[in-house]
Design a protein around this motif. Structure first.
Motif, PDB file in Angstrom:
ATOM      1  N   PRO A 382       0.846  -1.197   0.000  1.00 41.90           N
ATOM      2  CA  PRO A 382       0.000   0.000   0.000  1.00 41.90           C
ATOM      3  C   PRO A 382       0.874   1.237   0.000  1.00 41.90           C
ATOM      4  CG  PRO A 382       0.077  -0.965   2.195  1.00 41.90           C
ATOM      5  CD  PRO A 382       0.793  -1.920   1.282  1.00 41.90           C
ATOM      6  N   GLN A 383       0.316   2.328  -0.452  1.00 40.07           N
ATOM      7  CA  GLN A 383       1.045   3.589  -0.437  1.00 40.07           C
ATOM      8  C   GLN A 383       1.190   4.111   0.991  1.00 40.07           C
ATOM      9  OE1 GLN A 383       2.635   5.156  -2.673  1.00 40.07           O
ATOM     10  NE2 GLN A 383       1.899   4.373  -4.635  1.00 40.07           N
ATOM     11  N   LYS A 384       2.082   5.072   1.181  1.00 35.98           N
ATOM     12  CA  LYS A 384       2.185   5.722   2.487  1.00 35.98           C
ATOM     13  C   LYS A 384       0.986   6.638   2.652  1.00 35.98           C
ATOM     14  CE  LYS A 384       7.201   5.563   2.935  1.00 35.98           C
ATOM     15  NZ  LYS A 384       8.448   6.317   3.195  1.00 35.98           N
ATOM     16  N   LEU A 385       0.216   6.372   3.685  1.00 36.82           N
ATOM     17  CA  LEU A 385      -1.031   7.104   3.912  1.00 36.82           C
ATOM     18  C   LEU A 385      -1.076   7.615   5.344  1.00 36.82           C
ATOM     19  CD1 LEU A 385      -3.254   4.561   2.001  1.00 36.82           C
ATOM     20  CD2 LEU A 385      -2.933   6.957   1.340  1.00 36.82           C
ATOM     21  N   PRO A 386      -1.767   8.718   5.582  1.00 40.98           N
ATOM     22  CA  PRO A 386      -1.769   9.343   6.916  1.00 40.98           C
ATOM     23  C   PRO A 386      -2.563   8.544   7.937  1.00 40.98           C
ATOM     24  CG  PRO A 386      -3.296  10.474   5.479  1.00 40.98           C
ATOM     25  CD  PRO A 386      -2.558   9.490   4.613  1.00 40.98           C
ATOM     26  N   ALA A 387      -2.361   8.877   9.200  1.00 35.51           N
ATOM     27  CA  ALA A 387      -2.994   8.148  10.295  1.00 35.51           C
ATOM     28  C   ALA A 387      -4.518   8.233  10.253  1.00 35.51           C
ATOM     29  CB  ALA A 387      -2.468   8.665  11.634  1.00 35.51           C
ATOM     30  N   ARG A 388      -5.050   9.292   9.678  1.00 31.25           N
ATOM     31  CA  ARG A 388      -6.515   9.453   9.607  1.00 31.25           C
ATOM     32  C   ARG A 388      -7.070   8.946   8.278  1.00 31.25           C
ATOM     33  NH1 ARG A 388      -8.187  12.624  13.849  1.00 31.25           N
ATOM     34  NH2 ARG A 388      -6.598  13.957  14.814  1.00 31.25           N
ATOM     35  N   TRP A 389      -6.324   8.106   7.572  1.00 34.69           N
ATOM     36  CA  TRP A 389      -6.739   7.690   6.239  1.00 34.69           C
ATOM     37  C   TRP A 389      -8.062   6.945   6.221  1.00 34.69           C
ATOM     38  CZ3 TRP A 389      -6.814   8.717   1.465  1.00 34.69           C
ATOM     39  CH2 TRP A 389      -7.199   7.756   0.519  1.00 34.69           C
ATOM     40  N   GLU A 390      -8.306   6.053   7.162  1.00 34.05           N
ATOM     41  CA  GLU A 390      -9.550   5.273   7.141  1.00 34.05           C
ATOM     42  C   GLU A 390     -10.763   6.184   7.152  1.00 34.05           C
ATOM     43  OE1 GLU A 390     -10.364   2.290   6.576  1.00 34.05           O
ATOM     44  OE2 GLU A 390      -8.460   1.239   6.672  1.00 34.05           O
ATOM     45  N   GLY A 391     -10.750   7.198   7.998  1.00 31.00           N
ATOM     46  CA  GLY A 391     -11.864   8.146   8.044  1.00 31.00           C
ATOM     47  C   GLY A 391     -11.978   8.941   6.758  1.00 31.00           C
ATOM     48  N   TYR A 392     -10.849   9.383   6.231  1.00 33.19           N
ATOM     49  CA  TYR A 392     -10.835  10.144   4.985  1.00 33.19           C
ATOM     50  C   TYR A 392     -11.354   9.288   3.834  1.00 33.19           C
ATOM     51  CZ  TYR A 392      -9.034  13.135   1.222  1.00 33.19           C
ATOM     52  OH  TYR A 392      -8.924  13.937   0.108  1.00 33.19           O
ATOM     53  N   LYS A 393     -10.903   8.059   3.774  1.00 38.44           N
ATOM     54  CA  LYS A 393     -11.342   7.160   2.703  1.00 38.44           C
ATOM     55  C   LYS A 393     -12.858   6.952   2.746  1.00 38.44           C
ATOM     56  CE  LYS A 393     -11.227   2.709   2.973  1.00 38.44           C
ATOM     57  NZ  LYS A 393     -10.846   1.282   3.124  1.00 38.44           N
ATOM     58  N   MET A 394     -13.383   6.709   3.937  1.00 38.67           N
ATOM     59  CA  MET A 394     -14.813   6.440   4.068  1.00 38.67           C
ATOM     60  C   MET A 394     -15.667   7.678   3.792  1.00 38.67           C
ATOM     61  SD  MET A 394     -14.733   4.022   7.474  1.00 38.67           S
ATOM     62  CE  MET A 394     -16.530   4.005   7.611  1.00 38.67           C
ATOM     63  N   GLN A 395     -15.236   8.824   4.326  1.00 36.74           N
ATOM     64  CA  GLN A 395     -16.050  10.031   4.242  1.00 36.74           C
ATOM     65  C   GLN A 395     -15.844  10.825   2.954  1.00 36.74           C
ATOM     66  OE1 GLN A 395     -18.378  10.790   6.540  1.00 36.74           O
ATOM     67  NE2 GLN A 395     -17.828   8.902   7.596  1.00 36.74           N
ATOM     68  N   VAL A 396     -14.678  10.694   2.353  1.00 30.33           N
ATOM     69  CA  VAL A 396     -14.372  11.489   1.158  1.00 30.33           C
ATOM     70  C   VAL A 396     -14.330  10.614  -0.093  1.00 30.33           C
ATOM     71  CG1 VAL A 396     -12.739  13.066   0.070  1.00 30.33           C
ATOM     72  CG2 VAL A 396     -13.098  13.155   2.549  1.00 30.33           C
ATOM     73  N   VAL A 397     -13.384   9.675  -0.143  1.00 26.71           N
ATOM     74  CA  VAL A 397     -13.169   8.900  -1.364  1.00 26.71           C
ATOM     75  C   VAL A 397     -14.377   8.036  -1.711  1.00 26.71           C
ATOM     76  CG1 VAL A 397     -11.719   7.178  -2.495  1.00 26.71           C
ATOM     77  CG2 VAL A 397     -10.684   8.883  -0.982  1.00 26.71           C
ATOM     78  N   GLU A 398     -14.833   7.241  -0.757  1.00 24.89           N
ATOM     79  CA  GLU A 398     -15.936   6.318  -1.051  1.00 24.89           C
ATOM     80  C   GLU A 398     -17.243   7.055  -1.302  1.00 24.89           C
ATOM     81  OE1 GLU A 398     -14.179   2.382   1.255  1.00 24.89           O
ATOM     82  OE2 GLU A 398     -15.866   3.463   2.132  1.00 24.89           O
ATOM     83  N   GLN A 399     -17.485   8.146  -0.587  1.00 24.81           N
ATOM     84  CA  GLN A 399     -18.716   8.900  -0.822  1.00 24.81           C
ATOM     85  C   GLN A 399     -18.689   9.592  -2.180  1.00 24.81           C
ATOM     86  OE1 GLN A 399     -21.475   8.595   1.063  1.00 24.81           O
ATOM     87  NE2 GLN A 399     -20.171   7.070   2.067  1.00 24.81           N
ATOM     88  N   TYR A 400     -17.513  10.047  -2.568  1.00 28.43           N
ATOM     89  CA  TYR A 400     -17.377  10.623  -3.911  1.00 28.43           C
ATOM     90  C   TYR A 400     -17.677   9.563  -4.972  1.00 28.43           C
ATOM     91  CZ  TYR A 400     -15.166  11.917  -8.286  1.00 28.43           C
ATOM     92  OH  TYR A 400     -14.938  12.137  -9.624  1.00 28.43           O
ATOM     93  N   LEU A 401     -17.099   8.374  -4.805  1.00 24.69           N
ATOM     94  CA  LEU A 401     -17.305   7.301  -5.778  1.00 24.69           C
ATOM     95  C   LEU A 401     -18.779   6.925  -5.887  1.00 24.69           C
ATOM     96  CD1 LEU A 401     -14.269   5.005  -4.879  1.00 24.69           C
ATOM     97  CD2 LEU A 401     -14.527   6.410  -6.943  1.00 24.69           C
ATOM     98  N   LEU A 402     -19.435   6.805  -4.743  1.00 25.91           N
ATOM     99  CA  LEU A 402     -20.851   6.442  -4.743  1.00 25.91           C
ATOM    100  C   LEU A 402     -21.684   7.513  -5.443  1.00 25.91           C
ATOM    101  CD1 LEU A 402     -22.839   4.289  -3.783  1.00 25.91           C
ATOM    102  CD2 LEU A 402     -23.133   5.601  -1.671  1.00 25.91           C
ATOM    103  N   ASN A 403     -21.377   8.777  -5.164  1.00 17.79           N
ATOM    104  CA  ASN A 403     -22.103   9.872  -5.810  1.00 17.79           C
ATOM    105  C   ASN A 403     -21.864   9.882  -7.316  1.00 17.79           C
ATOM    106  OD1 ASN A 403     -21.463  13.097  -6.656  1.00 17.79           O
ATOM    107  ND2 ASN A 403     -23.496  12.658  -5.843  1.00 17.79           N
ATOM    108  N   ALA A 404     -20.603   9.714  -7.716  1.00 18.81           N
ATOM    109  CA  ALA A 404     -20.262   9.752  -9.144  1.00 18.81           C
ATOM    110  C   ALA A 404     -20.911   8.609  -9.908  1.00 18.81           C
ATOM    111  CB  ALA A 404     -18.744   9.697  -9.310  1.00 18.81           C
TER     112      ALA A 404
END
Length: 429
Positions: A382-404
């Motif tokens: 996996p890439q180097k990701l920040p300590a808050r990545w799980e929250g960011y992924k769930m709230q930002v990345v995955e929600q963006y994908l679902l919306n798109a």
């Protein structure tokens, strides 16, 4: 469910920590000149068992656990806080956290530990430049499961790529006389983790750069276009998928395939082998790969010695002890013999970073591995990701994908920055 699990783990580790601290402080006179405690920060409940076994086999240094919900976010320690000697957890590979660890190259100068024990790409991930700062502990991989009776529909014996999943799933689709789906081979939109995996397989490359999350926008657009084409051409529409999931896929993922409603379901190795060891299921699995690469889960567990550790000697002893095949074999034997009930698979919740353990020891306790061990040469870090990545992924990345993917018109697709603003308001403002 995640909240209750974290609460149980916190109570367990805190209780053990208080017990050990009480017993060790009774020897405070001896502690004045040299600390015999090995203070371990972790959120991994399996280490409660490991520490107990370590202490029972070592007369001098004794390890104690301190529960940290996210150890990476707890560095550096508070001013009056007992500092760790060892830190174990995810998200320790970032620029913000790696500076808090000691170099570990000296560990390989002793005969008890060889760098050859490890999956080499995992070991490399703990380096900064040419220096070793962190050791890998465990990792997990993405998998697709299916009923054994449907094995003839699966084209590969070990891995499946996106096109293979799509093709087999589409052929499995079935409608009733009214034209409504009663079976859909796979519904990408019903699993946000799968949508995120597609971005990894397509090279979107989310990673941290100078404190910011960056990615390849072209590849992100390509990923959403690919899934959208899949959903529309194979499963009719996003709404059709969502309706089907609401009607039929309310059950656990493994029941979705065992009832015949779907051909495939997506999961990860930690969930898969935990379920398969707990109950009899007539299912098989394939690793999800693309271009001969299997991407390890982002939450890969690492461990290191804190830069200002009070007991470097004891911490080194623990790391060397834990990173040996015979130690981990004893830990698994003990867990099995004592029927210790845990929520985690394998070593520290995943495949061991010690190759011999994963390939020769784990199959003894998880026989399903015998038919399909992780191919070492295909595992990607996996890439180097920040300590808050799980929250960011769930709230930002995955929600963006679902919306798109569910927006009926392009004008209804919100940019990633909108989700990021909401995330920052919630967690930082």
């Amino acid at each position: 469910m995640k909240t209750s699990k974290h609460a149980v783990v916190k109570i367990l580790l805190t209780t053990l920590f208080l017990f050990y601290i009480t017993s060790l402080l009774s020897c405070s006179g001896k502690q004045k000149t040299h600390s015999k405690r090995i203070v371990i920060w972790t959120n991994n409940s399996e280490f409660a068992q490991y520490v107990e076994y370590f202490n029972s086999t070592h007369e001098e240094d004794k390890a104690v656990l301190v529960y940290k919900e996210n150890p990476a976010l707890s560095l550096p320690p508070a001013k009056d806080e007992l500092p760790p000697d060892i830190v174990i957890g995810s998200w320790l590979r970032t620029e913000q956290t790696q500076k808090y660890f000691r170099k570990l190259d000296y560990i390989f100068d002793v005969n008890k530990l060889s760098s050859e024990y490890f999956y080499q790409q995992l070991l490399e991930s703990g380096k900064v430049g040419a220096a070793q700062y962190l050791l890998p502990v465990s990792f997990n991989l993405p998998a697709i499961i299916f009923e054994n009776q449907n094995k003839n529909l699966v084209s590969d014996s070990y891995t499946l790529n996106l096109e293979q999943i799509r093709s087999a799933a589409s052929a499995y689709n079935q409608k009733n006389r009214k034209g409504a789906y009663t079976k859909i081979g796979f519904t990408p939109l019903s699993n946000l983790d799968f949508l995120y995996l597609v971005t990894k397989l397509k090279g979107v490359n989310f990673h941290e750069e100078k404190g910011q999350i960056v990615w390849n926008q072209f590849r992100l657009d390509e990923s959403t276009a690919y899934v959208k084409d899949w959903v529309i051409k194979e499963n009719e529409s996003a709404q059709t998928e969502q309706d089907f999931a609401y009607k039929y896929l309310f059950m656990p993922y493994y029941r979705q395939v065992s009832t015949g409603r779907t051909l495939f379901a997506y999961t990860t190795s930690d969930e898969l082998f935990k379920v398969m060891s707990e109950q009899p299921l007539d299912i098989d699995y394939r690793w999800v790969a693309q271009d001969k690469m299997i991407f390890a889960e982002d939450s890969m567990t690492m461990m290191g010695i804190y830069k200002k550790a009070n007991n470097v000697v004891g911490a080194t002893e623990f790391l060397i002890w834990f990173s040996q095949s015979k130690t981990q074999q004893h830990l698994l034997e003990r867990k099995n013999k004592l029927h210790l009930q845990t929520e985690q698979f394998g070593i520290a919740g995943g495949f061991s970073a010690i190759r011999d353990v994963t390939e020769h020891v784990l199959p003894i306790y998880y026989p399903q591995l015998l038919s399909n061990l992780p191919p070492a040469q295909m595992i990607q870090l996996p890439q180097k990701l920040p300590a808050r990545w799980e929250g960011y992924k769930m709230q930002v990345v995955e929600q963006y994908l679902l919306n798109a993917l569910t927006a009926e018109e392009s004008k209804d697709i919100l940019p990633m920055s909108d989700f990021e603003k909401e995330y920052r308001k919630k967690f930082y403002d």
